[in-house]
Structures are given as structure tokens and as C-alpha cells.
Design a protein around this motif. Sequence first.
Motif, PDB file in Angstrom:
ATOM      1  N   ALA A 123       0.419  -3.309   1.718  1.00 51.09           N
ATOM      2  CA  ALA A 123       1.104  -2.544   2.758  1.00 51.09           C
ATOM      3  C   ALA A 123       1.031  -1.061   2.439  1.00 51.09           C
ATOM      4  O   ALA A 123       0.774  -0.213   3.297  1.00 51.09           O
ATOM      5  CB  ALA A 123       2.561  -2.991   2.857  1.00 51.09           C
ATOM      6  N   ARG A 124       1.178  -0.763   1.158  1.00 47.14           N
ATOM      7  CA  ARG A 124       1.134   0.621   0.719  1.00 47.14           C
ATOM      8  C   ARG A 124      -0.206   1.260   1.075  1.00 47.14           C
ATOM      9  O   ARG A 124      -0.274   2.366   1.618  1.00 47.14           O
ATOM     10  CB  ARG A 124       1.292   0.644  -0.789  1.00 47.14           C
ATOM     11  CG  ARG A 124       1.925   1.899  -1.292  1.00 47.14           C
ATOM     12  CD  ARG A 124       2.061   1.776  -2.765  1.00 47.14           C
ATOM     13  NE  ARG A 124       3.471   1.761  -3.121  1.00 47.14           N
ATOM     14  CZ  ARG A 124       3.946   2.468  -4.146  1.00 47.14           C
ATOM     15  NH1 ARG A 124       3.131   3.171  -4.890  1.00 47.14           N
ATOM     16  NH2 ARG A 124       5.213   2.447  -4.419  1.00 47.14           N
ATOM     17  N   ALA A 125      -1.307   0.517   0.799  1.00 48.73           N
ATOM     18  CA  ALA A 125      -2.638   1.039   1.108  1.00 48.73           C
ATOM     19  C   ALA A 125      -2.750   1.339   2.592  1.00 48.73           C
ATOM     20  O   ALA A 125      -3.270   2.388   2.990  1.00 48.73           O
ATOM     21  CB  ALA A 125      -3.700   0.025   0.685  1.00 48.73           C
ATOM     22  N   ILE A 126      -2.243   0.421   3.419  1.00 47.13           N
ATOM     23  CA  ILE A 126      -2.347   0.630   4.870  1.00 47.13           C
ATOM     24  C   ILE A 126      -1.542   1.856   5.287  1.00 47.13           C
ATOM     25  O   ILE A 126      -2.021   2.703   6.048  1.00 47.13           O
ATOM     26  CB  ILE A 126      -1.847  -0.626   5.624  1.00 47.13           C
ATOM     27  CG1 ILE A 126      -2.841  -1.768   5.381  1.00 47.13           C
ATOM     28  CG2 ILE A 126      -1.722  -0.345   7.125  1.00 47.13           C
ATOM     29  CD1 ILE A 126      -2.413  -3.084   5.945  1.00 47.13           C
ATOM     30  N   ILE A 127      -0.337   1.973   4.732  1.00 45.79           N
ATOM     31  CA  ILE A 127       0.499   3.123   5.088  1.00 45.79           C
ATOM     32  C   ILE A 127      -0.216   4.432   4.761  1.00 45.79           C
ATOM     33  O   ILE A 127      -0.321   5.344   5.581  1.00 45.79           O
ATOM     34  CB  ILE A 127       1.855   3.057   4.347  1.00 45.79           C
ATOM     35  CG1 ILE A 127       2.662   1.875   4.887  1.00 45.79           C
ATOM     36  CG2 ILE A 127       2.633   4.364   4.523  1.00 45.79           C
ATOM     37  CD1 ILE A 127       3.906   1.575   4.097  1.00 45.79           C
ATOM     38  N   TYR A 128      -0.796   4.490   3.545  1.00 44.65           N
ATOM     39  CA  TYR A 128      -1.502   5.710   3.146  1.00 44.65           C
ATOM     40  C   TYR A 128      -2.639   6.020   4.102  1.00 44.65           C
ATOM     41  O   TYR A 128      -2.842   7.163   4.514  1.00 44.65           O
ATOM     42  CB  TYR A 128      -2.060   5.568   1.720  1.00 44.65           C
ATOM     43  CG  TYR A 128      -1.015   5.756   0.665  1.00 44.65           C
ATOM     44  CD1 TYR A 128      -0.016   6.713   0.809  1.00 44.65           C
ATOM     45  CD2 TYR A 128      -1.010   4.981  -0.492  1.00 44.65           C
ATOM     46  CE1 TYR A 128       0.950   6.879  -0.149  1.00 44.65           C
ATOM     47  CE2 TYR A 128      -0.046   5.139  -1.467  1.00 44.65           C
ATOM     48  CZ  TYR A 128       0.936   6.100  -1.288  1.00 44.65           C
ATOM     49  OH  TYR A 128       1.891   6.259  -2.235  1.00 44.65           O
ATOM     50  N   GLN A 129      -3.391   4.982   4.461  1.00 47.51           N
ATOM     51  CA  GLN A 129      -4.548   5.231   5.324  1.00 47.51           C
ATOM     52  C   GLN A 129      -4.112   5.744   6.676  1.00 47.51           C
ATOM     53  O   GLN A 129      -4.725   6.654   7.240  1.00 47.51           O
ATOM     54  CB  GLN A 129      -5.373   3.957   5.455  1.00 47.51           C
ATOM     55  CG  GLN A 129      -6.111   3.642   4.164  1.00 47.51           C
ATOM     56  CD  GLN A 129      -6.984   2.421   4.289  1.00 47.51           C
ATOM     57  OE1 GLN A 129      -7.564   2.190   5.324  1.00 47.51           O
ATOM     58  NE2 GLN A 129      -7.061   1.640   3.213  1.00 47.51           N
ATOM     59  N   VAL A 130      -3.042   5.152   7.191  1.00 45.24           N
ATOM     60  CA  VAL A 130      -2.546   5.610   8.495  1.00 45.24           C
ATOM     61  C   VAL A 130      -2.124   7.076   8.401  1.00 45.24           C
ATOM     62  O   VAL A 130      -2.457   7.893   9.265  1.00 45.24           O
ATOM     63  CB  VAL A 130      -1.372   4.728   8.958  1.00 45.24           C
ATOM     64  CG1 VAL A 130      -0.659   5.375  10.149  1.00 45.24           C
ATOM     65  CG2 VAL A 130      -1.871   3.346   9.330  1.00 45.24           C
ATOM     66  N   LEU A 131      -1.451   7.419   7.308  1.00 41.25           N
ATOM     67  CA  LEU A 131      -0.997   8.804   7.142  1.00 41.25           C
ATOM     68  C   LEU A 131      -2.180   9.765   7.096  1.00 41.25           C
ATOM     69  O   LEU A 131      -2.191  10.808   7.763  1.00 41.25           O
ATOM     70  CB  LEU A 131      -0.174   8.940   5.855  1.00 41.25           C
ATOM     71  CG  LEU A 131       1.240   8.347   5.929  1.00 41.25           C
ATOM     72  CD1 LEU A 131       1.941   8.485   4.582  1.00 41.25           C
ATOM     73  CD2 LEU A 131       2.038   9.025   7.034  1.00 41.25           C
TER      74      LEU A 131
END
Lengths: 398, 254
Positions: free
Chosen positions: A25-33
Motif C-alpha cells: 500500500a505504501r508503494a502505491i501511495i508514494y507512486q500516486v503522490l
Amino acid sequence: MAEPTPSLAPARPPTGPRVWNNPRARAIIYQVLVLGGVIGAAAYLIDNTLTNLAERSIRSGFSFIWHEAGFAISEALIDYQPNHSYVRAFIAGLLNTLKVGLLGIVLVTILGIIIGIARLSTNWLVARLASVYVETFRNVPLLLQLYLWYSLLTEMLPGGRDALSLFTAFYLNKSGLMYPVPVYDGIHPFMIVAFLIGCVGAYAWGRYATRRHEATGVPTPRFWPSVGFVLGLPLVVWLIGGAPTAIDVPQMERFRFVGGWHVSIEFIALLLGLVVYTGAFVAETVRAGILSVSRGQTEAALSLGLRRGLVLRLVLLPQALRVIMPPLTSQYLNLMKNSSLAVAIGYPDLVAVANTTLNQTGQAIEAIAVIMAVYLTISLAISGFMNWYNKRVALVER
Amino acid sequence: MINLAERRAASGPVIQMAGVNKWYGEFHVLKNINLEVRSGERVVVCGPSGSGKSTMIRCINRLEEHQKGRIVVDGIELIADLKQIDAVRREIGMVFQHFNLFPHMTVLENLTLAPMWVRNTPRKEAEDAAMAYLERVKIPEQAHKFPGQLSGGQQQRVAIARSLCMKPKIMLFDEPTSALDPEMIKEVLDVMIELAQGGMTMICVTHEMGFARTVADSMVFMDGGEIVEKAPPTEFFKNPKSERTKLFLSQILH
Ligand SMILES: Nc1ncnc2c1ncn2[C@@H]1O[C@H](COP(=O)(O)OP(=O)(O)OP(=O)(O)O)[C@@H](O)[C@H]1O
Ligand SMILES: [Mg+2]
């Protein structure tokens, strides 16, 4: 029916791990940011630019490319006149870029292989000369070398009628190289078709040779039959067409040369500069590739009774090529991109044309966008091809 | 004129080295080497590092060139003639310390390369033969892997099988187990013992003295570029004649 419950310690209330502690989830959040940031920045820049352009009443958009260019291009592979459109000028420039780039890639490969092997020569003089070449040309900035070649050629070469001549067919002077070409004949298109068929034939022959070797054990020659297909077929067509031998040889008339074809001194200087400079890097790449194959490989192959030519072809080259290909790709890309320095010595490549366009129309963003798009496409095409090739020959390791 | 077969039969030893000398520049690496190896004989060569063991056996298949003296292999003299050298190399298999498998080919392709290109064997036939040799070295299931995917011991067994595929009369081994972990040494030595029992002519540079005792017909001890002693193993280990041999053995056996 209720199963007997195994007696476990009472579980903690099922809060579970927090979302932001989950690595995925963390990876996805970073990518979205990150993506959001990039899009936001781009939108701001574009908006800002458009507003500014509008305020200063500078036109934007690509409609200008259909307008009359109004400037001349000193040499072009297609018919181009000043009253043609900008888009035609761009195409003429692009073709000039491709001409110097592709010819450069072919020549730099040949030069690089020769020098790379020469550096490994057991002949002291040959090896020394090759390293002097590499060390000299690798360490002088390319722009400087281009100026050097250009001024050398324009200063040293005779002008006009006093052109240096070779076989009274090739002439070299300050304005460029004049060389003979066959006079167009109806058979020539058929010869080109024959050449293409010959290439397919050579490829098919190669596959046949492999199959025959595998089936019967008799190694089947490849080289000369392939040459026969590629060169022989057009030759046969030429003979059938009555063997037209008319050649258009450049000739000195009162003030200038007529006949034959011509390449400009700018083109020669640029090609020379690019090839000599990039050749030094390619030579190093080739040398490293050959050195990367251990001596043990040769010894093992020889001790099996393989002849030297076969050792080179079946054992050494396939391994050296794997090491050579990735850096060679970037050298090809470098050569292509460095050809944009053409503008410095007045060769009308894409960048030079875009430069003139920019000055005339003031549409800098569009002109630069065209350059970037074109170089990006060329670069992606080259590296795409090389990656495909690399994947095909990649080594399997544990 | 006598034909080649008769000459071979008459010549007796399958390898003859007579007065062989070699220099690397000033450095005299092989000094007057005289060695005869009969067909089927198993010779183990030992000696301190730098004594010229590798150089000597590499002269036998012309990976190194000698400068003085004569080397005759199976009736063919090693002279500066590529045809002759290739003919000798076809008769001799060689196994190296670092395996030297071709990393860009599968195990099976490693094995069929030389038969297909040197002996003109059709692929199918070469593959069948290769599989038979892989059975013999006990790794048929690895045939379609690449060398990089195998353990050291497996790689060395592939290397042995690769040489055998050329049906050599003579096998040369240059410290075949010294790059291997201890647990892999045995699997390679077992293959070599089996080969020796099959009657192969072998010259083996190794410090595996257990192996030497099991298979060697004769031991050769080299030091400083010379053959100091050649003797059957029982004699060699029990009462070596030379002091240098005694010293070497005392160092290596304890
Ligand atoms: N190409 C070369 N040039 C110069 N000297 C060499 C060359 N190859 C080997 N030598 C020298 O020749 C001597 C014998 O080398 P060789 O490899 O035959 O020894 P060896 O008995 O096999 O030793 P080891 O047990 O370490 O493998 C060594 O002193 C080595 O340094
Ligand atoms: Mg050695």
C-alpha cells in the motif's frame, strides 16, 4: 455441528496492521503522490507559458508548419526550395540528420572494430598507434574536433578548378567531394529488387546450411553463397538488362564541375568528426569485449580440435558480442545525438533547420518540441532494436 | 612406403617426449624433458607450484609450443603445421582446472559442438552420443541447462564428457579438482577412476594422492622444470629415490 474449538489464547482484537505500514500500500501511495506532483507541475508550467505567450501576443500551435519557409537549405536529399513549407524543410533536415547518422554508425562500427583489435595486436607499433589514436580523440571535446576538421578541410583543400583528383573521376575541393554515379537506367529499380530478394535468399541459405549441417553432418559453406545471392542476383539482372555501363563522371567546365554527385565539405567534416571521435569509444568497447572472454575459452575450443576460424565464430564472437552490444548501443545513440553539433559548422541538419525556423517564426517551444520528439524517436528506435537483440543473446546464469 | 597404421603400431609409445626444452624469454621452464607414455598407461604428475607441470602437458596438445626437442603423439610429430597440430588435438582430450565450458551454450550444445564441426557428425547422432556420455558422468538430467546453472562438480563432469565426445585416445587433466569444494571432489574423481578402469590413456596433474594410488601406473615428480623421478606408485610413495621427492611427499602427505 460445531467442531471442538482448539484451545488457543484469546486473540487480540482484530485491528490489523495500519494501511500505511503495509509495504504494498505504501508503494502505491508514494507512486500516486509522485504522479500527482508531476502532473501538477506540468499543468502549471504549460498554463503559465500559454498565458505568457498570449500576453506578449506570440502565436502558439503547429499551424505555422504549413507556411512558406522562405529560407534555402544548402543540400537536401529531397527537392526543397525556399518557397516550400516549413514541414518540408524539417523533413529535408531530418533526412540530412539520418544521412550523416546512419552512414556514421556503419563507418564507426568498422573503424571501431579495426582499432579495437589493433590495440590488442602483438605488434608493438600497431598497438601503440591504436592507443595513441584512442587516447587523443577520446579526450578532446567533439565540438573542437569538428571545428578542427572543418577548418583543416576548408583551409588546406584547393578551391574550384584546382580540385584534387583521383582517377579523374573523384574530385575534392573546398566545396566538397564530387563522385561518379551510373546514369539512370530502367534496369536499376529491378536491380534493387534483385538485391532485396538476394538478401532474403542469403538468409534462407543460412537456415538451409544449418539444417543440412545438422542432418548430414557436412558443414555447409555460408559466406560465399550468401555473397553470391546478395551481389550475384543484381549482377545477373544487370546483365539481362543489357549491362548498361554509362557513368556520369564529374567534369570540369569553365568555372565549376558538372555531372556526377556531390557531398558538401560540411557533410564530410561532420562525418569525419563524428566517426573519428565515436570510433575511439567504440574501439575501447570492442577491446573490452574481446578481453572479457577468458583465454581458457580459446584453449578449450582449440583442445577439442576446432580450427581457429571456428573458434572465433562459434566461441569467442558470440561471447564478446554480449559484452559489446550494450555500450555499443549508447555509442550509436551518442553519435546520432552529437550530429546535432552540425549547426556549428553549417551542415543543414534537423537542428540547423529548426534553429532557422525558430528565429524566423519565434515559435521556440514548437521548434524545440519537434527536435526533441525526433531525437527521442530515433533514440528509442535504436535502443529498442538493441534491447531486443540483447535479450535474444542474454546469458543464462544461476 | 609404410602406412600410418603400421608406423603407429611399430612406434610403441603413444606419447613420446624427447629432449624437450622450453623458455619463456630468459626463463627456462622445461629442461630436457624425456617422457614416454604407453597406450593405456595412466600417469600422474605432481610437483611444487611453478615446477612446469601445466606447461609440460600443455605442450602435448600444443597449447604451448616447445622450442627444442621432439614430441610425437600417436605417430604424428608436433611441428609448426596447423594440419598436424589439429590432427593431434583431435586425438587428445583436455580437462582444465577451471572447466572452461562455453557459457553461451547449453550442456548438450557444449558436448555436440566439436563432434558436429570437427567430426562432421549429424546432430541427432551427436546428441545421442552426448546423452550417453552424460549418463556416464551421471548428470543426464542437466542436458538442457546452461553451465552457469550447474555446481562446480557438475561443470567439471560436463567438461570431461565434452572431451570424451570426441572419442580421444588420450586424456590430459590439469588439476581437475583443485578449483572444487571438498564435497564435489569425489564425484569428479569417481568419474576419472571409472575412465581409467576403462583403459583410457591418461596424464593427470593432481595432488590427490589417494586417486594417484588407486589408478596410476606411474608417478612423475617434477621440480624446477625437470622430471626428477618417474616410478610406479608403490615404489614412488614407499622409497622415493630423490631427496627432493622425499621432501615434497613429506609436505603433501602430512
Ligand atoms: N606465459 C608465461 N610467461 C612467462 N612465464 C610463464 C608463463 N606461463 C607460465 N610461466 C612460468 O612458468 C613456470 C611454470 O608454470 P606452470 O604453470 O607450468 O607451473 P605448474 O607446475 O603448473 O604450477 P601450478 O601447480 O601452480 O599450476 C612458472 O614459474 C610460471 O610463472
Ligand atoms: Mg598448473
